[in-house]
Design a protein around this motif. Structure first.
Motif, PDB file in Angstrom:
ATOM      1  N   THR A   1      80.876  33.719  48.457  1.00 30.25           N
ATOM      2  CA  THR A   1      81.095  34.805  47.377  1.00 30.25           C
ATOM      3  C   THR A   1      82.508  34.533  47.066  1.00 30.25           C
ATOM      4  O   THR A   1      83.135  33.697  47.628  1.00 30.25           O
ATOM      5  N   ALA A   2      82.659  34.929  46.023  1.00 36.90           N
ATOM      6  CA  ALA A   2      84.056  34.761  45.174  1.00 36.90           C
ATOM      7  C   ALA A   2      84.518  36.063  44.534  1.00 36.90           C
ATOM      8  O   ALA A   2      83.775  37.147  44.694  1.00 36.90           O
ATOM      9  N   PRO A   3      85.879  36.388  44.504  1.00 40.05           N
ATOM     10  CA  PRO A   3      86.575  37.638  44.291  1.00 40.05           C
ATOM     11  C   PRO A   3      85.982  37.926  42.595  1.00 40.05           C
ATOM     12  O   PRO A   3      85.434  37.071  41.784  1.00 40.05           O
ATOM     13  N   ILE A   4      85.853  39.208  42.460  1.00 43.94           N
ATOM     14  CA  ILE A   4      85.133  39.589  41.108  1.00 43.94           C
ATOM     15  C   ILE A   4      86.250  39.724  39.942  1.00 43.94           C
ATOM     16  O   ILE A   4      87.534  40.085  40.433  1.00 43.94           O
ATOM     17  N   SER A   5      85.985  39.053  38.773  1.00 49.69           N
ATOM     18  CA  SER A   5      86.939  39.008  37.746  1.00 49.69           C
ATOM     19  C   SER A   5      87.269  40.529  37.154  1.00 49.69           C
ATOM     20  O   SER A   5      86.505  41.269  37.122  1.00 49.69           O
ATOM     21  N   LYS A   6      88.544  40.382  36.561  1.00 46.04           N
ATOM     22  CA  LYS A   6      89.041  41.675  36.120  1.00 46.04           C
ATOM     23  C   LYS A   6      88.650  41.832  34.671  1.00 46.04           C
ATOM     24  O   LYS A   6      88.421  41.057  33.723  1.00 46.04           O
ATOM     25  N   GLU A   7      88.743  43.183  34.194  1.00 45.81           N
ATOM     26  CA  GLU A   7      88.431  43.441  32.962  1.00 45.81           C
ATOM     27  C   GLU A   7      87.223  42.735  32.190  1.00 45.81           C
ATOM     28  O   GLU A   7      87.515  42.054  31.209  1.00 45.81           O
ATOM     29  N   LYS A   8      85.770  42.982  32.979  1.00 42.78           N
ATOM     30  CA  LYS A   8      84.950  42.268  32.406  1.00 42.78           C
ATOM     31  C   LYS A   8      83.693  43.192  32.286  1.00 42.78           C
ATOM     32  O   LYS A   8      83.782  44.195  32.934  1.00 42.78           O
ATOM     33  N   ILE A   9      82.563  42.850  31.397  1.00 46.70           N
ATOM     34  CA  ILE A   9      81.707  43.888  31.556  1.00 46.70           C
ATOM     35  C   ILE A   9      80.250  42.851  31.644  1.00 46.70           C
ATOM     36  O   ILE A   9      80.468  41.522  31.047  1.00 46.70           O
ATOM     37  N   THR A  10      79.402  43.338  32.201  1.00 44.67           N
ATOM     38  CA  THR A  10      78.302  42.360  32.441  1.00 44.67           C
ATOM     39  C   THR A  10      76.901  43.250  32.273  1.00 44.67           C
ATOM     40  O   THR A  10      77.113  44.462  32.935  1.00 44.67           O
ATOM     41  N   VAL A  11      75.914  42.883  31.899  1.00 40.51           N
ATOM     42  CA  VAL A  11      74.624  43.618  31.493  1.00 40.51           C
ATOM     43  C   VAL A  11      73.501  42.854  32.576  1.00 40.51           C
ATOM     44  O   VAL A  11      73.338  41.442  32.257  1.00 40.51           O
ATOM     45  N   SER A  12      72.833  43.399  33.416  1.00 40.09           N
ATOM     46  CA  SER A  12      71.722  42.463  34.149  1.00 40.09           C
ATOM     47  C   SER A  12      70.480  43.359  33.778  1.00 40.09           C
ATOM     48  O   SER A  12      70.414  44.614  34.256  1.00 40.09           O
ATOM     49  N   LEU A  13      69.705  42.613  33.481  1.00 43.01           N
ATOM     50  CA  LEU A  13      68.110  43.167  33.164  1.00 43.01           C
ATOM     51  C   LEU A  13      67.151  42.598  34.216  1.00 43.01           C
ATOM     52  O   LEU A  13      67.297  41.302  34.429  1.00 43.01           O
ATOM     53  N   VAL A  14      66.572  43.410  34.745  1.00 42.78           N
ATOM     54  CA  VAL A  14      65.224  42.834  35.703  1.00 42.78           C
ATOM     55  C   VAL A  14      64.050  43.562  35.342  1.00 42.78           C
ATOM     56  O   VAL A  14      64.046  44.823  35.094  1.00 42.78           O
ATOM     57  N   GLU A  15      62.949  43.057  35.504  1.00 42.78           N
ATOM     58  CA  GLU A  15      61.625  43.539  35.197  1.00 42.78           C
ATOM     59  C   GLU A  15      61.112  44.139  36.409  1.00 42.78           C
ATOM     60  O   GLU A  15      60.574  43.398  37.761  1.00 42.78           O
ATOM     61  N   GLY A  16      61.771  45.422  36.814  1.00 39.49           N
ATOM     62  CA  GLY A  16      60.956  46.119  38.101  1.00 39.49           C
ATOM     63  C   GLY A  16      59.451  46.233  38.132  1.00 39.49           C
ATOM     64  O   GLY A  16      59.041  46.408  36.794  1.00 39.49           O
ATOM     65  N   TRP A  17      59.104  46.707  39.142  1.00 42.93           N
ATOM     66  CA  TRP A  17      57.594  47.063  39.000  1.00 42.93           C
ATOM     67  C   TRP A  17      57.233  48.287  37.620  1.00 42.93           C
ATOM     68  O   TRP A  17      56.153  48.118  37.318  1.00 42.93           O
ATOM     69  N   ARG A  18      58.296  49.104  37.624  1.00 41.64           N
ATOM     70  CA  ARG A  18      57.882  50.158  36.633  1.00 41.64           C
ATOM     71  C   ARG A  18      58.136  49.589  35.145  1.00 41.64           C
ATOM     72  O   ARG A  18      57.666  50.130  34.169  1.00 41.64           O
ATOM     73  N   GLY A  19      59.033  48.566  35.289  1.00 39.61           N
ATOM     74  CA  GLY A  19      59.717  48.213  33.672  1.00 39.61           C
ATOM     75  C   GLY A  19      61.029  47.761  33.997  1.00 39.61           C
ATOM     76  O   GLY A  19      61.538  47.524  34.811  1.00 39.61           O
ATOM     77  N   GLU A  20      61.567  47.878  32.702  1.00 42.22           N
ATOM     78  CA  GLU A  20      62.884  47.444  32.710  1.00 42.22           C
ATOM     79  C   GLU A  20      63.984  47.984  33.396  1.00 42.22           C
ATOM     80  O   GLU A  20      64.042  49.311  33.066  1.00 42.22           O
ATOM     81  N   ILE A  21      64.840  47.443  34.075  1.00 47.88           N
ATOM     82  CA  ILE A  21      65.903  48.140  34.998  1.00 47.88           C
ATOM     83  C   ILE A  21      67.242  47.420  34.151  1.00 47.88           C
ATOM     84  O   ILE A  21      67.414  46.167  34.181  1.00 47.88           O
ATOM     85  N   CYS A  22      68.148  48.106  33.913  1.00 51.82           N
ATOM     86  CA  CYS A  22      69.163  47.648  33.282  1.00 51.82           C
ATOM     87  C   CYS A  22      70.589  48.251  34.128  1.00 51.82           C
ATOM     88  O   CYS A  22      70.634  49.506  34.393  1.00 51.82           O
ATOM     89  N   HIS A  23      71.384  47.298  34.571  1.00 55.53           N
ATOM     90  CA  HIS A  23      72.699  47.485  35.225  1.00 55.53           C
ATOM     91  C   HIS A  23      73.779  47.376  34.483  1.00 55.53           C
ATOM     92  O   HIS A  23      73.655  46.113  33.849  1.00 55.53           O
ATOM     93  N   VAL A  24      74.743  48.083  34.123  1.00 57.90           N
ATOM     94  CA  VAL A  24      75.919  47.558  33.460  1.00 57.90           C
ATOM     95  C   VAL A  24      77.033  47.783  34.070  1.00 57.90           C
ATOM     96  O   VAL A  24      77.451  48.956  34.688  1.00 57.90           O
ATOM     97  N   ALA A  25      77.844  46.754  34.391  1.00 62.86           N
ATOM     98  CA  ALA A  25      79.104  46.941  35.084  1.00 62.86           C
ATOM     99  C   ALA A  25      80.190  46.612  34.473  1.00 62.86           C
ATOM    100  O   ALA A  25      80.332  45.546  33.802  1.00 62.86           O
TER     101      ALA A  25
END
Lengths: 256, 501
Positions: free
Chosen positions: B425-449
């Motif tokens: 693992t590595a440290p988390i970078s600062k002041e970033k945004i990331t969007v992760s999309l996954v097709e869960g069994w119900r449909g689109e899962i979206c996480h924004v960090a």
């Protein structure tokens, strides 16, 4: 019609023989009841198990000079086992986790590995017929799923006169999952009050016993205990269906 | 040009938060409307406090045509002209922002709380609104009546409140009031990732443990710029498809039960357990708890395990096929499924539906194809669609997906990449945004960090597919018999806790 019969033959007879025969096989990587050995615990010089536990389920006891694991809080993530330097904490494959006395949730060095879930009142009143109303109060649908499965023909809880019913008025008690969210507090109380006396309460999963991963969140109640009197605690996150099944049968004296 | 001021990125890639443009509100609004009309989707719309007491609304749009994700933002002061009248898909997002940040989208057609959670600036003790106590749509007139159901339902199911506005047996509209499952996960994620972060994700919607844990891990991996070994990606995909099969089989069984066809109900209830037990072979837990980790997977597969999985997959496939084909060969089942709770593709698109419910109307949307991630970059699955949009379509799409997932798992098991299953693992970078999309069994899962100056979460937004789809259920029930509600509800089978967080 002929298709239905053909399919019926193809699908075979699948109800488990347990409790008259051996229990269904558990997966090799199954995580059961933790065991605290009397081995050399570094106690306060180490404390790694206490700090790594995400849900504050472990504390060090000055009395046993070792860790005490609260299985009612534990989410069975196994991180303490990996962190323990001397192998004091180990997770067994023992699926019998249900207890009727809350102090038996605590696992420390020297406790018997067999828990007692039997409740004499429940045995007298509900051994041959137990109707339960299930209330999900913030449950994530995993405990619910492992409870639903008991009604399928593989487990067939109906064999023992146990059944989940639609109305609390028809029930002998309630089975609670989830940490009891603030928003479900009132609904849970109303459901409980609607069950006629004498009644019992069963808490399934670490959420319903202690709040689980949501322990100490202001949005929930750290389990059902502070709201209704709990008679049977079934730990796990979620508990394996066998753990719930076995707990219910021991509780009512069906297995001794 | 619409969207020109939005920053363009792809699935699970970290970009500098400072690069996210702050647009004039009129431009922001217009760009969203244009992009959605052109076939885009609103994947998330989080908001965070900005300077001078303003509120910054961030729009995350996903464009299936190009596989790009657009991020843009605007600042508002207390209220804004609602986007919903011109873009229906925004309505639930705007209600969420209004509830959490005590602001008002002016002109929103139906503004009320969605979770009954206190606004971020007041404490829980000060919050007095009772869950479910909102101004519901009413219906007046002869022979009109309302039926209120829940939060405690008849079966073993999560809590939610439904209010049917009926004329005789016909439902004019269904009001859905949720929030009973609110556990404060997003609030607790702030300042993280803490020791519980992954456990929150695994219990966010317990039946989608793998889906949400994967989306979270993708976000962490993007923020810390690590790429996990291919073998772990394959194991994650196998677990995700097992999760899909287990839930779809369970749903098909429950659908059979809702129309009184008991053979398939009985078989599928049991087979679902068989599939969950396959997941338990991977990691010991039937729901996949403890399998997916930021850096890979916690468990590896050896030859014996692969053989065992192949064996079980074969016998389970046989069981599922006979149980499900029996149901689809039975005319009395089909006559109850067909035409019940139908939605048109146009409505589904407008309401912003995702997953099985959207594909059942003919929409060709599947994150695994549109925004490929992990193993799906190398091994493609086609999106399974049907075109009638009714309960039959939602059931049939599930059956198509079960078959395609079984084939996928088989291919993966036979072609598992060599090598380790986790990396450093590595440290988390600062002041970033990331969007992760996954097709869960119900449909689109979206996480924004989004991370702050210390590399901690400034906020963490989760959008479960149920967030998009609950309104779809309300629409599907219009002009249906009230007795068809259980069938329609099960054909969507949405998550209460995934919505309530």
């Amino acid at each position: 019609m002929i298709n239905i019969i053909k399919t019926r033959i193809q699908q075979k007879y699948r109800t488990f023989v347990y409790p008259d025969g051996p229990p269904p096989e558990l997966p090799p990587r199954f995580v059961g009841r933790p065991v605290v050995s009397k081995a050399q615990c570094l106690h306060e010089e180490c404390g790694k198990c206490v700090s790594i536990c995400p849900v504050q389920a472990i504390y060090l006891s000055p009395e046993t000079k070792g860790p005490i694991i609260d299985t009612g809080k534990c989410i069975f993530c196994r991180q303490c086992e990996g962190a323990c330097v001397n192998g004091v904490i180990q997770f067994s494959r023992n699926y019998q986790l249900a207890v009727s006395e809350p102090e038996n949730l605590l696992v420390k060095a020297g406790v018997p590995d067999h828990c007692d879930a039997r409740n004499k009142v429940a045995e007298k009143l509900f051994k041959k017929s137990l109707k339960l109303r299930q209330v999900s109060a913030g449950g994530c649908n995993a405990c619910e799923a492992d409870t639903i499965v008991l009604g399928t023909l593989a487990w067939d809880l109906g064999r023992f006169g146990m059944q989940f019913v639609a109305s609390p008025r028809h029930a002998d008690g309630i089975l609670i999952t989830g940490p009891v969210t603030r928003n479900m507090h009132e609904a849970l109380l109303k459901t409980y009050r609607a069950v006629p006396e004498p009644k019992i309460v069963i808490a399934v999963g670490s959420c319903a016993i202690s709040g689980g991963p949501f322990y100490d969140h202001p949005e929930q109640n750290n389990g059902a205990g502070g709201i209704v009197p709990v008679d049977l605690f079934i730990p796990g996150c979620p508990p394996h269906p066998l753990t719930i099944f076995d707990g219910l049968l021991r509780f009512t004296g069906r297995i001794k | 040009m619409p969207g020109s001021s939005f920053i363009r990125t792809v699935n699970a890639e970290a970009v500098d938060f400072r690069d996210i443009p702050v647009m004039d509100f009129a431009d922001f609004r217009e760009s969203i409307i244009e992009e959605i009309r052109a076939g885009g989707r609103i994947s998330a719309m989080p908001a965070c406090p900005a300077e001078d007491g303003l509120l910054r609304i961030i729009a995350v749009l996903s464009l299936p045509v190009s596989g790009e994700i657009l991020i843009g933002s605007t600042c508002i002061n207390g209220s804004w002209p609602s986007i919903t009248p011109d873009c229906t898909a925004a309505h639930w997002f705007e209600r969420e922002i209004a509830e959490i940040h005590s602001v008002t989208p002016n002109g929103h057609p139906w503004l009320k709380p969605i979770r009954f959670q206190p606004p971020h600036d007041i404490s829980l003790q000060e919050y007095s609104l009772q869950c479910g106590n909102a101004k519901f749509l009413g219906l007046d007139g002869e022979e009109s009546h309302e039926v209120a159901v829940g939060p405690v339902h008849a079966g073993i199911i999560e809590p939610g409140h439904f209010r049917f506005l009926c004329h005789g047996e016909t439902v004019y509209h269904l009001e859905i009031s949720l929030g009973y499952q609110h556990r404060g996960i997003e609030r607790a994620m702030k300042g993280g990732p803490g020791v519980r972060a992954l456990h929150y994700m695994e219990t966010l919607a317990g039946d989608t443990t793998i889906g949400h844990a994967t989306a979270y891990c993708m976000a962490i991996e993007a923020l810390s710029a690590i790429s996990v070994p291919p073998r772990s990606l394959a194991i994650r995909a196998i677990a995700a498809e097992l999760e899909r099969i287990a839930n779809h089989v369970g749903d098909l069984g429950a659908l059979a039960g809702d129309v009184g066809f008991l053979p398939t109900m009985s078989y599928c209830g049991r087979i679902r357990g068989d599939v969950l037990n396959m997941t338990a072979l991977l990691c010991g837990n039937r729901f996949g708890r403890g399998l997916v980790r930021p850096s890979g997977t916690a468990f590896n597969l050896d030859k014996n395990l692969i053989d065992e999985l192949m064996l079980r997959l074969k016998s389970t496939e046989k069981d599922i096929t006979s149980a499900v084909e029996l149901m689809f060969d039975t005319p009395s089942v089909l006559s109850r499924f067909e035409g019940t709770g139908a939605l048109s593709e146009e409505t589904a698109r407008e309401a912003g539906l995702v997953g099985v419910a959207a594909r059942a109307t003919g929409m060709n949307c599947d994150v695994r194809n549109e925004f490929p991630y992990g193993m799906y970059c190398f091994s493609q699955l086609h999106a399974c669609t049907w075109n009638t949009g009714d309960c039959f379509a939602r059931a049939y799409v599930r059956w198509l997906e079960i078959r395609s997932s079984i084939e996928f798992i088989r291919t993966q098991l036979l072609n598992l990449p060599d090598g380790p299953v986790s990396c450093k693992t590595a440290p988390i970078s600062k002041e970033k945004i990331t969007v992760s999309l996954v097709e869960g069994w119900r449909g689109e899962i979206c996480h924004v960090a989004v991370t702050d100056k210390e590399g901690r979460f400034a906020f963490y937004k989760v959008v479960d597919p149920s967030f998009h789809n609950w309104f779809g259920l309300a629409l599907a029930l219009r002009n249906q018999q009230i007795s068809d509600f259980p069938l329609c509800n099960k054909s969507f089978n949405l998550s209460y806790c995934g919505h309530d967080l």
